[in-house]
Design a protein around this motif. Structure first.
Motif, PDB file in Angstrom:
ATOM      1  N   GLY A   1      34.026  40.891  31.022  1.00 30.51           N
ATOM      2  CA  GLY A   1      33.533  41.376  32.323  1.00 30.51           C
ATOM      3  C   GLY A   1      33.507  40.225  33.267  1.00 30.51           C
ATOM      4  N   LEU A   2      34.304  39.386  33.087  1.00 32.18           N
ATOM      5  CA  LEU A   2      34.192  38.126  34.094  1.00 32.18           C
ATOM      6  C   LEU A   2      35.254  38.260  34.920  1.00 32.18           C
ATOM      7  N   ALA A   3      35.191  38.151  36.328  1.00 29.71           N
ATOM      8  CA  ALA A   3      36.255  38.217  37.318  1.00 29.71           C
ATOM      9  C   ALA A   3      37.098  39.315  36.950  1.00 29.71           C
ATOM     10  N   THR A   4      36.581  40.301  36.666  1.00 31.89           N
ATOM     11  CA  THR A   4      37.174  41.697  36.279  1.00 31.89           C
ATOM     12  C   THR A   4      38.169  42.255  37.102  1.00 31.89           C
ATOM     13  N   ARG A   5      37.898  42.100  38.298  1.00 32.14           N
ATOM     14  CA  ARG A   5      39.024  42.903  39.114  1.00 32.14           C
ATOM     15  C   ARG A   5      40.164  41.742  39.353  1.00 32.14           C
ATOM     16  N   TYR A   6      39.877  40.507  39.167  1.00 29.11           N
ATOM     17  CA  TYR A   6      41.020  39.451  39.477  1.00 29.11           C
ATOM     18  C   TYR A   6      41.841  39.776  38.144  1.00 29.11           C
ATOM     19  N   ALA A   7      41.033  39.579  37.090  1.00 29.85           N
ATOM     20  CA  ALA A   7      41.893  39.936  35.904  1.00 29.85           C
ATOM     21  C   ALA A   7      42.720  41.209  35.807  1.00 29.85           C
TER      22      ALA A   7
END
Length: 159
Positions: A94-100
């Motif tokens: 759930g880290l930089a989820t939108r970018y990922a």
């Protein structure tokens, strides 16, 4: 402050299916990336796959594959394998989820273009992954049971 915590918990309970979808997609992409990184012949296999599907790939994409991807197959093999791993780890944590999620959607879109399958073709799983990743990118999937929740206060670009 009590109201804020209770609304945060309420939101977490409502969004648990998104968390499950995020983690599932993350595990899938992580496994795919690890499998490709561990193979010495992935660049060769990718090249064979692209050549075999060249006639079926979308016309606008065919010239890109022929003139850029195939001559630089080692570079693109590394980008695909490490990109899948990075997308997967980002989604699981759930880290930089939108970018990922958006990077994953871009990758899946390229896989789809290379295969040339129809949108509603029964064998086109790329469309399903495209919608899953776009959904994860459009909702706050990393803010529930993810690292984006704590970091979004310190790093506003993660919001």
């Amino acid at each position: 402050m009590v109201d804020r915590l209770s609304s945060k918990r309420r939101r977490a309970v409502q969004l648990w299916p998104i968390v499950m979808l995020r983690v599932y997609a993350g595990v899938f992409f992580t496994n795919a990336g690890i499998a490709k990184i561990g193979r010495d012949d992935f660049a060769e296999g990718m090249s064979r796959f692209l050549n075999a599907n060249l006639d079926r790939s979308f016309a606008f994409y065919r010239s890109f594959v022929e003139s850029i991807v195939l001559p630089n197959r080692d570079l693109f093999a590394a980008l695909v394998s490490w990109g899948e791993l990075a997308v997967g780890i980002g989604l699981v944590l759930g880290l930089a989820t939108r970018y990922a999620a958006f990077v994953g959607a871009f990758m899946v879109l390229n896989f789809w273009f290379a295969k040339g399958a129809g949108f509603l073709d029964g064998t086109n799983h790329d469309v399903v992954w495209l919608f899953v990743l776009l959904a994860l990118g459009l909702v706050p999937a990393g803010r529930i049971a993810g690292l984006d929740d704590g970091l979004s206060y310190r790093m506003p670009f993660l919001r």
